[in-house]
Design a protein around this motif. Structure first.
Motif, PDB file in Angstrom:
ATOM      1  N   GLN A  10       0.784  -1.215   0.033  1.00  0.00           N
ATOM      2  CA  GLN A  10       0.148   0.058   0.124  1.00  0.00           C
ATOM      3  C   GLN A  10       0.766   1.166   0.146  1.00  0.00           C
ATOM      4  O   GLN A  10       1.710   1.326   0.766  1.00  0.00           O
ATOM      5  CB  GLN A  10      -0.915  -0.144   1.319  1.00  0.00           C
ATOM      6  CG  GLN A  10      -1.913  -1.279   1.332  1.00  0.00           C
ATOM      7  CD  GLN A  10      -2.816  -1.131   2.325  1.00  0.00           C
ATOM      8  OE1 GLN A  10      -3.559  -0.207   2.391  1.00  0.00           O
ATOM      9  NE2 GLN A  10      -2.740  -2.073   3.402  1.00  0.00           N
ATOM     10  N   VAL A  59      -1.598  -1.326  -4.112  1.00  0.00           N
ATOM     11  CA  VAL A  59      -2.856  -0.342  -3.834  1.00  0.00           C
ATOM     12  C   VAL A  59      -2.064   1.275  -3.868  1.00  0.00           C
ATOM     13  O   VAL A  59      -1.238   1.457  -2.882  1.00  0.00           O
ATOM     14  CB  VAL A  59      -3.324  -0.619  -2.393  1.00  0.00           C
ATOM     15  CG1 VAL A  59      -4.481   0.325  -2.142  1.00  0.00           C
ATOM     16  CG2 VAL A  59      -3.818  -2.044  -2.229  1.00  0.00           C
ATOM     17  N   GLN A 107     -10.278   0.809  -6.471  1.00  0.00           N
ATOM     18  CA  GLN A 107     -10.467   0.474  -4.803  1.00  0.00           C
ATOM     19  C   GLN A 107     -11.924   0.391  -4.273  1.00  0.00           C
ATOM     20  O   GLN A 107     -12.083  -0.443  -2.936  1.00  0.00           O
ATOM     21  CB  GLN A 107      -9.521   1.591  -4.027  1.00  0.00           C
ATOM     22  CG  GLN A 107      -8.233   1.613  -4.181  1.00  0.00           C
ATOM     23  CD  GLN A 107      -7.217   2.645  -3.753  1.00  0.00           C
ATOM     24  OE1 GLN A 107      -7.868   3.404  -2.632  1.00  0.00           O
ATOM     25  NE2 GLN A 107      -6.089   2.941  -3.897  1.00  0.00           N
TER      26      GLN A 107
END
Length: 256
Positions: A10, A59, A107
Motif C-alpha cells: 500500500q 494499492v 479501490q
C-alpha cells in the motif's frame, strides 16, 4: 496449507482495504503487508520456489503501482500482479497494463468481486509450478519451441533471441547484460547501445514475463527460471541440436 499467498503493498494506509484483508484471510489465503517496494520485491523473489501460488496486490496511484510492477518484473518475472487504483481512468489503465500488470480494479469495487478476481489469479499462478517432464526441442530454425508431448510455442524475434542465447550459454544460464545485448542486436540493426541502462533491464523483464506467460497459456509450464542477481536459465532438458548459434539480425537491404 493455504490455497495461495497474497503480498499486499500500500502506497499509503488505506482504511478501506481492511475488509479486503479480512476476507482474504477468511478464504484461507496467506497475507503479508509491505511498506516499501524493495521489501516487497525481495519477499516475492524469495518466495518464487514456494509450492504456494504467489499473487501481488498493489494499492495506490497508477504511477507508484507501475514503478512497483517494473521492479517486481525484474525480480520475479512470473509474478501475478493486481492493482487497486483510487480511480480507473483510461490513462491510468493504459499505464498499468503497459507495465505488464495483470488486472486493474478501482479501490471502491465490492470486496467480493476483488477477491473473486484474486482467486482466479491464484489459480492461474498455481498452474505454473512444474513444466512437463521430458525433452524439449527448438524447431523451425529456432522459431518454435516444442514441449514434451508435442505442444509448440511460436516465438517472436526478441523471444527467439532470448531462447537462443540461453540455449547456447554455458550451463544454459545467461546474465541480464548478455540477454539485453542479444535483444538489442536484433532490434537495432545489429548495434548494441552502450551500457546496461535501467530501461533495457525493464525491457528484458517484460519480454521474459510475456514469454513465460505464453508457455503457461499453451499448457506447457515455463522452461525459464530467474537466477537471483545473475539473469535467467533454462530449467528443463533440451535436446542437443544443430541450431543457429546467434539470433537473426535485422539488416538493411543492400543498395543497387
Amino acid at each position: 496449507m493455504a490455497a495461495g499467498f497474497i503480498h499486499l503493498f500500500q502506497e499509503v494506509e488505506v482504511a478501506a482495504m481492511q475488509p479486503l484483508q479480512a476476507e482474504l484471510l477468511r478464504k484461507g489465503l496467506g497475507l503479508r503487508l509491505y511498506a516499501g517496494i524493495e521489501a516487497l520485491c525481495a519477499a516475492v523473489e524469495n518466495a518464487a520456489a514456494s509450492p504456494e501460488p504467489q499473487v501481488v496486490v498493489l494499492v495506490g496511484e497508477s504511477g507508484v503501482c507501475c514503478q512497483a510492477a517494473h521492479a517486481l518484473r525484474a525480480a520475479a518475472p512470473a509474478a501475478s500482479i493486481m492493482t487497486l487504483l483510487p480511480s480507473t481512468t483510461e490513462g491510468s489503465l493504459v499505464q498499468c497494463l503497459g507495465s505488464s500488470i495483470d488486472t486493474c480494479w478501482p479501490q471502491c469495487a465490492p470486496v467480493e468481486l476483488i477477491v473473486s478476481a484474486l482467486l482466479r489469479l491464484v489459480g492461474r499462478a498455481g498452474s505454473t509450478e512444474q513444466p512437463p517432464q521430458g525433452v524439449w526441442r527448438l524447431t523451425s530454425r529456432a522459431w518454435v519451441v516444442q514441449a514434451p508431448g508435442g505442444i509448440e510455442v511460436e516465438l517472436t524475434a526478441a523471444e527467439r533471441a532470448i531462447m537462443l542465447t540461453l540455449y547456447h550459454a554455458p550451463g544454459r544460464r545467461a546474465s541480464h547484460a548478455r540477454l539485453v545485448e542479444a535483444i538489442e542486436g536484433i532490434e537495432s540493426d545489429g548495434g548494441c547501445s552502450a551500457g546496461y541502462a535501467g530501461a533495457a533491464a525493464r525491457r528484458l523483464s517484460v519480454l521474459v514475463s510475456r514469454l513465460r506467460r505464453k508457455f503457461i497459456a499453451a499448457g506447457t509450464g515455463t522452461p525459464i527460471r530467474s537466477v537471483r542477481r545473475v539473469g535467467y536459465e533454462i530449467g528443463v532438458e533440451f535436446a542437443n541440436q544443430a541450431v543457429a548459434v546467434a539470433p537473426v539480425v535485422n539488416v538493411s537491404a543492400p543498395g543497387p
